[in-house]
Design a protein around this motif. Sequence first.
Motif, PDB file in Angstrom:
ATOM      1  N   LYS A   1       0.833  -1.201   0.000  1.00 18.21           N
ATOM      2  CA  LYS A   1       0.000   0.000   0.000  1.00 18.21           C
ATOM      3  C   LYS A   1       0.871   1.256   0.000  1.00 18.21           C
ATOM      4  N   LYS A   2       1.911   1.247   0.795  1.00 17.60           N
ATOM      5  CA  LYS A   2       2.815   2.401   0.831  1.00 17.60           C
ATOM      6  C   LYS A   2       3.630   2.492  -0.458  1.00 17.60           C
ATOM      7  N   LEU A   3       4.139   1.354  -0.949  1.00 17.28           N
ATOM      8  CA  LEU A   3       4.928   1.331  -2.185  1.00 17.28           C
ATOM      9  C   LEU A   3       4.137   1.936  -3.347  1.00 17.28           C
ATOM     10  N   SER A   4       2.827   1.675  -3.360  1.00 20.75           N
ATOM     11  CA  SER A   4       1.963   2.205  -4.416  1.00 20.75           C
ATOM     12  C   SER A   4       1.718   3.705  -4.265  1.00 20.75           C
ATOM     13  N   GLY A   5       2.050   4.267  -3.121  1.00 21.08           N
ATOM     14  CA  GLY A   5       1.859   5.696  -2.889  1.00 21.08           C
ATOM     15  C   GLY A   5       2.925   6.574  -3.513  1.00 21.08           C
ATOM     16  N   TYR A   6       4.029   5.957  -3.981  1.00 25.23           N
ATOM     17  CA  TYR A   6       5.104   6.768  -4.555  1.00 25.23           C
ATOM     18  C   TYR A   6       5.881   6.065  -5.669  1.00 25.23           C
ATOM     19  N   PHE A   7       5.629   4.752  -5.905  1.00 26.41           N
ATOM     20  CA  PHE A   7       6.470   4.032  -6.860  1.00 26.41           C
ATOM     21  C   PHE A   7       5.669   3.183  -7.834  1.00 26.41           C
ATOM     22  N   THR A   8       4.999   2.151  -7.375  1.00 26.38           N
ATOM     23  CA  THR A   8       4.273   1.233  -8.268  1.00 26.38           C
ATOM     24  C   THR A   8       2.910   1.833  -8.582  1.00 26.38           C
ATOM     25  N   THR A   9       2.858   2.668  -9.587  1.00 26.87           N
ATOM     26  CA  THR A   9       1.674   3.468  -9.899  1.00 26.87           C
ATOM     27  C   THR A   9       0.467   2.645 -10.350  1.00 26.87           C
ATOM     28  N   ALA A  10       0.670   1.392 -10.722  1.00 27.32           N
ATOM     29  CA  ALA A  10      -0.450   0.502 -11.046  1.00 27.32           C
ATOM     30  C   ALA A  10      -0.564  -0.615 -10.010  1.00 27.32           C
ATOM     31  N   GLY A  11       0.071  -0.427  -8.863  1.00 22.61           N
ATOM     32  CA  GLY A  11      -0.096  -1.329  -7.737  1.00 22.61           C
ATOM     33  C   GLY A  11       0.986  -2.369  -7.561  1.00 22.61           C
ATOM     34  N   ALA A  12       0.941  -2.950  -6.364  1.00 23.78           N
ATOM     35  CA  ALA A  12       1.804  -4.061  -5.972  1.00 23.78           C
ATOM     36  C   ALA A  12       0.880  -5.099  -5.339  1.00 23.78           C
ATOM     37  N   SER A  13       1.025  -6.350  -5.750  1.00 22.71           N
ATOM     38  CA  SER A  13       0.049  -7.372  -5.362  1.00 22.71           C
ATOM     39  C   SER A  13       0.191  -7.873  -3.933  1.00 22.71           C
ATOM     40  N   GLY A  14       1.297  -7.605  -3.284  1.00 23.41           N
ATOM     41  CA  GLY A  14       1.468  -8.094  -1.921  1.00 23.41           C
ATOM     42  C   GLY A  14       2.753  -7.583  -1.317  1.00 23.41           C
ATOM     43  N   PRO A  15       2.959  -7.894  -0.028  1.00 26.45           N
ATOM     44  CA  PRO A  15       4.193  -7.471   0.635  1.00 26.45           C
ATOM     45  C   PRO A  15       5.385  -8.274   0.124  1.00 26.45           C
ATOM     46  N   LEU A  16       6.556  -7.724   0.327  1.00 28.76           N
ATOM     47  CA  LEU A  16       7.787  -8.370  -0.133  1.00 28.76           C
ATOM     48  C   LEU A  16       8.255  -9.387   0.910  1.00 28.76           C
ATOM     49  N   ASP A  17       7.528 -10.492   0.988  1.00 28.82           N
ATOM     50  CA  ASP A  17       7.873 -11.580   1.901  1.00 28.82           C
ATOM     51  C   ASP A  17       8.823 -12.545   1.219  1.00 28.82           C
ATOM     52  N   GLU A  18       9.836 -12.975   1.941  1.00 29.68           N
ATOM     53  CA  GLU A  18      10.820 -13.910   1.407  1.00 29.68           C
ATOM     54  C   GLU A  18      10.141 -15.156   0.848  1.00 29.68           C
ATOM     55  N   GLY A  19      10.559 -15.566  -0.345  1.00 28.71           N
ATOM     56  CA  GLY A  19      10.031 -16.763  -0.978  1.00 28.71           C
ATOM     57  C   GLY A  19       8.776 -16.548  -1.799  1.00 28.71           C
ATOM     58  N   THR A  20       8.264 -15.322  -1.853  1.00 33.10           N
ATOM     59  CA  THR A  20       7.055 -15.047  -2.628  1.00 33.10           C
ATOM     60  C   THR A  20       7.414 -14.376  -3.950  1.00 33.10           C
ATOM     61  N   THR A  21       6.447 -14.382  -4.852  1.00 34.69           N
ATOM     62  CA  THR A  21       6.543 -13.596  -6.082  1.00 34.69           C
ATOM     63  C   THR A  21       5.358 -12.648  -6.076  1.00 34.69           C
ATOM     64  N   VAL A  22       5.644 -11.374  -6.159  1.00 40.67           N
ATOM     65  CA  VAL A  22       4.593 -10.357  -6.199  1.00 40.67           C
ATOM     66  C   VAL A  22       4.596  -9.718  -7.580  1.00 40.67           C
ATOM     67  N   MET A  23       3.512  -9.076  -7.906  1.00 47.53           N
ATOM     68  CA  MET A  23       3.388  -8.404  -9.196  1.00 47.53           C
ATOM     69  C   MET A  23       3.418  -6.896  -8.971  1.00 47.53           C
ATOM     70  N   TRP A  24       4.283  -6.215  -9.722  1.00 46.45           N
ATOM     71  CA  TRP A  24       4.364  -4.764  -9.692  1.00 46.45           C
ATOM     72  C   TRP A  24       3.908  -4.228 -11.044  1.00 46.45           C
ATOM     73  N   GLY A  25       3.127  -3.153 -11.005  1.00 47.38           N
ATOM     74  CA  GLY A  25       2.681  -2.498 -12.224  1.00 47.38           C
ATOM     75  C   GLY A  25       2.992  -1.013 -12.182  1.00 47.38           C
TER      76      GLY A  25
END
Length: 159
Positions: free
Chosen positions: A26-50
């Motif tokens: 939610k915070k990352l999308s406030g200044y960087f990922t302008t089309a959102g981030a699908s989840g937190p950066l937890d070790e072992g996960t794959t998230v989607m950035w737009g």
Amino acid sequence: MELKFQVQTKIQKPVHEVFDAVYNPKKLSGYFTTAGASGPLDEGTTVMWGFADFDGGAPFPVSVKRVVADKLIVFEWAAAETDDTSGKPVKELPYNTTVEMHFEALGPSSTLIRIAESGWKESEKALQASYGNCQGWMHMSLCLKAYLEHGINLREGSF
């Protein structure tokens, strides 16, 4: 020659706040990922950035390799090389680059964030891609600083 770089920015906020502003979608999308981030950066996960300001915001995968709270985030993503004929980013490349974000407390209300990226192939296209990413990470770190210190989104309208 190994293609790699590092940028850094000092942010006048506690290390936990700076780390959380990158980790928290939610915070990352406030200044960087302008089309959102699908989840937190937890070790072992794959998230989607737009990024709505690039290529229509189509999301792409960020594979989180290592996380140490308030200290380190390491992830891999597709190398951002461009196509020889169109000049547009190639979405599916056969290799990834590695991004390391180091968070260092400089005091109770000051943090140094260092962002390094490495792993490009040795080619002219890869060199140009590394320059673009270096510029992008410096921009991201300054947008993070403005967001945390002043509550503004510098990225909005930048591209």
